[in-house]
Write a protein that holds these residues in place. Structure first.
Motif, PDB file in Angstrom:
ATOM      1  N   GLN A 787      42.705   0.873  48.165  1.00 19.70           N
ATOM      2  CA  GLN A 787      43.509   1.397  49.274  1.00 19.70           C
ATOM      3  C   GLN A 787      43.819   2.870  49.034  1.00 19.70           C
ATOM      4  O   GLN A 787      44.162   3.266  47.926  1.00 19.70           O
ATOM      5  CB  GLN A 787      44.800   0.589  49.380  1.00 19.70           C
ATOM      6  CG  GLN A 787      45.704   0.980  50.531  1.00 19.70           C
ATOM      7  CD  GLN A 787      47.018   0.211  50.500  1.00 19.70           C
ATOM      8  OE1 GLN A 787      47.261  -0.567  49.583  1.00 19.70           O
ATOM      9  NE2 GLN A 787      47.859   0.422  51.489  1.00 19.70           N
ATOM     10  N   LYS A 794      42.970  -0.434  56.114  1.00 17.46           N
ATOM     11  CA  LYS A 794      43.060  -1.813  55.634  1.00 17.46           C
ATOM     12  C   LYS A 794      41.972  -2.697  56.245  1.00 17.46           C
ATOM     13  O   LYS A 794      41.284  -3.442  55.537  1.00 17.46           O
ATOM     14  CB  LYS A 794      44.446  -2.364  55.971  1.00 17.46           C
ATOM     15  CG  LYS A 794      44.704  -3.788  55.500  1.00 17.46           C
ATOM     16  CD  LYS A 794      46.125  -4.216  55.838  1.00 17.46           C
ATOM     17  CE  LYS A 794      46.398  -5.657  55.420  1.00 17.46           C
ATOM     18  NZ  LYS A 794      47.768  -6.082  55.760  1.00 17.46           N
ATOM     19  N   ILE A 798      38.908  -4.614  54.159  1.00 14.81           N
ATOM     20  CA  ILE A 798      38.779  -6.079  54.156  1.00 14.81           C
ATOM     21  C   ILE A 798      37.403  -6.486  54.668  1.00 14.81           C
ATOM     22  O   ILE A 798      36.768  -7.403  54.139  1.00 14.81           O
ATOM     23  CB  ILE A 798      39.904  -6.723  54.992  1.00 14.81           C
ATOM     24  CG1 ILE A 798      41.255  -6.500  54.298  1.00 14.81           C
ATOM     25  CG2 ILE A 798      39.659  -8.211  55.194  1.00 14.81           C
ATOM     26  CD1 ILE A 798      42.449  -6.860  55.152  1.00 14.81           C
ATOM     27  N   GLY A 811      45.056  -3.182  46.381  1.00 12.13           N
ATOM     28  CA  GLY A 811      45.961  -2.798  47.457  1.00 12.13           C
ATOM     29  C   GLY A 811      47.413  -2.817  47.033  1.00 12.13           C
ATOM     30  O   GLY A 811      47.784  -3.452  46.035  1.00 12.13           O
ATOM     31  N   SER A 814      51.099  -3.290  51.983  1.00 10.29           N
ATOM     32  CA  SER A 814      50.617  -4.022  53.158  1.00 10.29           C
ATOM     33  C   SER A 814      49.590  -5.083  52.799  1.00 10.29           C
ATOM     34  O   SER A 814      49.285  -5.959  53.615  1.00 10.29           O
ATOM     35  CB  SER A 814      50.021  -3.051  54.182  1.00 10.29           C
ATOM     36  OG  SER A 814      48.874  -2.404  53.656  1.00 10.29           O
ATOM     37  N   PHE A 815      49.042  -5.045  51.585  1.00 10.19           N
ATOM     38  CA  PHE A 815      48.030  -6.022  51.187  1.00 10.19           C
ATOM     39  C   PHE A 815      48.654  -7.293  50.607  1.00 10.19           C
ATOM     40  O   PHE A 815      47.947  -8.256  50.335  1.00 10.19           O
ATOM     41  CB  PHE A 815      47.066  -5.400  50.171  1.00 10.19           C
ATOM     42  CG  PHE A 815      46.042  -4.503  50.803  1.00 10.19           C
ATOM     43  CD1 PHE A 815      44.737  -4.923  50.971  1.00 10.19           C
ATOM     44  CD2 PHE A 815      46.385  -3.243  51.263  1.00 10.19           C
ATOM     45  CE1 PHE A 815      43.789  -4.110  51.566  1.00 10.19           C
ATOM     46  CE2 PHE A 815      45.453  -2.411  51.852  1.00 10.19           C
ATOM     47  CZ  PHE A 815      44.145  -2.846  52.011  1.00 10.19           C
ATOM     48  N   ILE A 819      46.685 -10.840  55.218  1.00  8.30           N
ATOM     49  CA  ILE A 819      45.259 -10.889  54.908  1.00  8.30           C
ATOM     50  C   ILE A 819      44.831 -12.352  54.917  1.00  8.30           C
ATOM     51  O   ILE A 819      45.446 -13.182  54.256  1.00  8.30           O
ATOM     52  CB  ILE A 819      44.968 -10.267  53.527  1.00  8.30           C
ATOM     53  CG1 ILE A 819      45.269  -8.768  53.554  1.00  8.30           C
ATOM     54  CG2 ILE A 819      43.530 -10.500  53.114  1.00  8.30           C
ATOM     55  CD1 ILE A 819      45.086  -8.089  52.210  1.00  8.30           C
TER      56      ILE A 819
END
Length: 931
Positions: A787, A794, A798, A811, A814-815, A819
């Protein structure tokens, strides 16, 4: 029909620039005329130098393949014949053209002097909603066969097909759109002006829309027919089946459905809370069927009462799932057609009148002209007018800030008043049983007392664990130098084409006093701009002097600077000067507004004046923000300065946020609605909602509580690994720890031979670990995706991770959630450290101090619960269905050795724990996953 001759070219080369001596290794051309391909030409080219390995890997063209091929001079005559009298077309035309020009020149032939067409630019123009304009992505979107990417003949063929579609679409555009595009086209890379003129001449002054083109022309714009469609009214209230009947229907409607007692329990609880006018906290882990469990009882209640409700989510992914999957299923189960609408804030929707005025302005900016052209095409396609549908260049964002809908768009004299996409969205929302919004809009309405949302008494808040943080954003302030600078640029000066010059032009002819105020304002704006630069530069240098970091964004609390920095008094004096300048500027603009209140203004003038005065309002709020941040003793507010370490010398922002958001939520959300349902997979800490209730301000409302048990058998489906040979995070430096962690990660994934998601709590640690992993020879066949490393956002990371067999995805924040990588796409998650937020992060620091002032423990009452919730969210990425199996490796041994470690172990009950050296853990994982 266009009878021009176009030669669509593509070249493969040994590198990125002919100026560096790089050469063509494959040349391909396709001749497009009379709407079809009439000729093809392809040749490999001997560059008289070895082809680099990475080029061979990319193109499949080796040095051996071109050794017997002609040199460029041998085919130069054929290329000149092809190009004679034709337009040069390519995907990213300057790249291909630069190579052809260089090679022609070296071969002794004249340079190409004809017109050029860039299909990247033209695709952006004609397909403004496409996510990507890479050749392969365009072919996928347009269903064009492109079986050999990075082979010149296949690329040229695909580019020709795309170009043909673009020409065909241009032919079908309404005359008003073509005329507007013609004016804008002078700024383009592509020589599109002559093509547009020919089409305009052929169409003449006949029908403003081509046959079969479903558009409606109003003024100088063409729209999709969305404004003339009739909406059906909201159905009258009607009785609905009882839940036993609905449960039977669910069994019949859902393929592979097994009776879900937990989902049924959720449905009954939601319905009872709505019927009894109560608030409800519901934790529904993955596998519960949460979305349907929330929708069915809420829709049943809405159909019975004849009232609509709001469904608030955090992510666009969940909004799309609701619209495309869950609502159609709910209709089937309920046996009723459901009316649903997505509603966003005003700034998401275009104001056609403002856009028309922007089209009339002289504008030399490339991004702005391209964006205007995209909008002309998009207006004929969009049914929402929502900017989220668009893929506009970054420079076009400034244009959007000027042309989106606001309260001034509803002016009675606005000729496009009946073509307001925002009012259309509002109307649709008011006629729907369920209105889907995001948390930001829901809380923006609450924080500002606005009425963007329909007046509903019931609200469902899914992904509710985000609510407190987003509320902090809405009640908080962020004031960046870049924002104020953009406002000042838009005002401009007396001799610009911007707002101050327009205001001065009007006042000069109509009010001597107003014009004199413009002269005064011109001087003040120049002085203010210089002071502003000095102020933010001082903030930037002060923070960087106090806090060294290898990361890019650095924050420092105002309280610390007040206590520690000897230069702070000087910065405070600069802040005072900024406030006084803002007071003077806004005072002058208020006087001008008062003068205009007695005048009749043409609508075009009034629109520009409204924009002018709206900047005065923004400046006034900026002055209030500076006052707030530089006032002392505001213990209920976290204030900090954020700077971009690697950015410009004035790249700084002033930020503040209330510490006790719960008080705001209580007064503006929970008091004002009869029933608010808050649901998430992670709301409770060790079986208790106490922390959540305190943070959200729900204590006085005595909400109903529901914690559903986990839906999956974690003892069978997952294992928890803790390496015994990684040093304690407190025992060594961060650099030593990340080096050891990287070694452990490499050892683990090399043995397991799969993919892993590696989670961090800071970019700094992520970057350091990524460097070690990339340098590790054991991972030479692995792709390490990180990241913030320039490999895309993102979603792109992915997508790349999914397509690879051997990959690590690194990440941060936010990871840890959002996901979805089921099955073999993800069988291992590695947490490099327990997810405690940095204690010196300004909001965390302020919250901790406030909690301790209340006589509580900042760690156990705030830091630990937050970390446990994040830990659960991270683990939730691993097991997404009853068939998934996977391992979680926590490299931070405090989960076993610290007194608070039990809080993490109990957070995901049932996991079998293994505490061994990494090598042994890897062997256990490899063997178990194979079985």
């Amino acid at each position: 029909m266009d009878d021009r001759r176009y030669v669509v070219l593509d070249v493969e080369t040994t590198g990125s620039s002919p100026k560096k001596g790089e050469k063509i290794i494959q040349f391909a051309a396709v001749v497009w005329e009379n709407g079809r391909i009439s000729e093809r030409f392809m040749s490999y080219v001997n560059p008289l130098k070895p082809i680099p390995a990475f080029i061979e890997e990319l193109t499949g063209i080796s040095t051996e393949m071109v050794e017997g091929a002609p040199v460029f001079s041998d085919i130069a005559a054929d290329i000149c014949r092809l190009l004679d009298g034709a337009s040069f077309v390519a995907h990213n035309v300057h790249f291909d053209l630069s190579y052809v020009q260089a090679e022609l020149e070296q071969a002794g032939y004249p340079r190409f002097m004809g017109s050029i067409m860039d299909t990247v630019e033209l695709s952006r123009l004609m397909f403004p909603s496409f996510e990507s304009y890479k050749l392969s992505e365009l072919c996928r979107e347009l269903e064009i066969l492109h079986d050999r990417p990075h082979q010149a003949d296949s690329d040229a063929e695909a580019t020709a097909e795309i170009f043909g579609l673009i020409l065909s679409r241009l032919e079908k555009l309404p005359l008003v759109t073509l005329k507007s595009l013609r004016k804008l086209s002078e700024a383009f890379i592509s020589d599109l002006d002559e093509v547009l003129e020919e089409i305009i001449e052929r169409k003449g002054d006949f029908p403003s829309t081509a046959s079969g083109n479903r558009t409606e022309v109003f003024g100088s714009l063409a729209f999709s027919p969305v404004f003339t469609r009739k909406e059906e009214p909201l159905p009258e209230k009607a009785s609905q089946p009882d839940f036993s009947e609905l449960f039977l229907r669910m069994e019949e409607s859902i393929s592979g459905y097994e009776e879900r007692n937990h989902q049924q329990q959720l449905m009954l609880s939601v319905y009872e809370a709505l019927a009894n006018r109560e608030h409800l906290l519901a934790e529904a882990p993955a596998g519960t069927g949460k979305s349907i469990g929330l929708l069915i009882p809420s829709l049943k209640y809405a159909l019975e009462t004849g009232k609509g409700f709001i469904y608030s989510t955090h992510t666009v992914t969940l909004q799309n799932q609701l619209l495309e999957k869950d609502l159609p299923l709910a209709e089937k189960i309920l046996g009723k057609r459901i009316k649903a609408a997505v509603l966003k804030g005003e700034s998401h929707y275009i104001c056609p009148h403002k856009f028309e005025l922007a089209l009339m302005e002289k504008d030399d900016n490339y991004d702005s002209n391209l964006t205007k052209s995209q909008l002309l095409i998009w207006l004929q396609e969009t049914e929402t007018g929502d900017a989220d549908e668009l893929n506009i260049p970054s420079g076009g964002r400034m244009l959007w800030e000027r042309i989106h809908h606001d309260h001034l768009s509803a002016h009675p004299d606005n000729p496009y008043r009946d073509r307001s996409f925002y009012h259309l969205a509002r109307k649709k929302a008011e006629q729907s049983q369920v209105v889907i919004v995001n948390h930001a809009l829901l809380l923006n309405d609450a924080a500002n007392g606005r009425q963007q949302l329909p007046d509903t008494e019931e609200i469902l808040i899914d992904e509710a664990h985000h609510l407190e943080r987003i509320a902090g954003d809405q009640w908080g302030v962020r004031l960046e130098y870049a924002s104020i600078h953009a406002w000042l640029q838009r005002i401009g000066h007396l001799y610009s084409d911007n707002l101050l010059a327009a205001a001065a032009g009007w006042f000069e002819n109509n009010s001597e006093k107003g014009y004199d105020l413009c002269l005064e304002l011109d001087v003040l704006l120049k002085e203010f701009s210089e002071e502003l630069d000095e102020f933010f530069t001082a903030l930037h240098s002060t923070v960087l002097r106090k806090k060294k970091t290898s990361g890019n964004w650095v924050s420092y609390t105002v309280d610390e600077l007040v206590l520690e920095d000897p230069y702070w008094q000087a910065i405070g004096e600069l802040a005072d000067r900024i406030r006084f300048y803002i007071l003077d500027l806004t005072s002058i603009m208020k006087k001008q507004k008062q003068l205009l209140s007695h005048m009749e203004l043409p609508l075009k003038v009034q629109t520009r004046m409204n924009e002018y005065f709206s900047i005065a309002e923004k400046l006034q709020k900026a002055g209030e923000a500076v006052s707030l941040l530089f006032s002392t003793g505001a213990s209920d507010t976290a204030g900090w300065i954020e700077v971009e370490a690697k950015g410009a010398k004035n790249a700084a922002a002033l930020c503040s946020r209330p510490v006790a958001i719960g008080e705001m939520l209580a007064g503006s959300l929970f008091e004002k609605h009869r029933s608010v349902i808050l649901a998430s997979g992670t709301l409770a800490v060790n079986g208790s909602f106490d922390y959540c209730i305190r943070e959200l301000g729900l204590a006085d409302f005595y909400p109903k509580k529901l914690i559903l048990p986990q839906a999956y058998d974690y003892r069978k489906q997952a294992k928890l690994f803790i390496p015994s040979d990684i040093p304690g995070i407190r025992d060594v430096s961060q650099e030593k720890y990340t080096e050891a962690a990287a070694e452990g990660i490499a050892e683990f994934v090399r043995t397991v031979k799969g993919k892993a998601l590696v989670l961090f709590t800071s970019f700094e640690m992520l970057r350091s670990t990524q460097q070690h992993l990339k340098a590790n020879e054991q991972l030479s066949d692995y792709t390490v995706l990180g990241q913030g490393s320039g490999a895309g956002g993102k979603g792109k990371l992915i997508k790349s991770f999914r397509q690879l067999d051997k990959a690590l995805l690194l990440g941060t924040n936010s990871f840890w959630e959002g996901i979805d990588l089921p099955g073999e796409e993800l069988e291992a998650i590695i947490m490099v450290r327990l997810p405690f937020a940095p204690p010196d992060q300004p909001v965390n620091s302020a919250k901790t101090k406030r909690i301790e002032r209340e006589g509580k423990n900042g760690f156990y009452d705030f830091s630990l619960p937050e970390a446990v919730l994040k830990y659960r969210q991270g683990f939730g990425r691993l097991i997404r269905s009853g068939r998934d199996r996977g391992v979680l490796m926590v490299m931070d041994r405090r989960i076993l050795t610290a007194r608070y470690g039990q809080s993490f172990l109990q957070a995901v009950p049932g996991l079998e724990v293994h505490y061994k050296p990494v090598k042994e853990l890897a062997e256990i994982a490899a063997d178990w996953l194979k079985k």
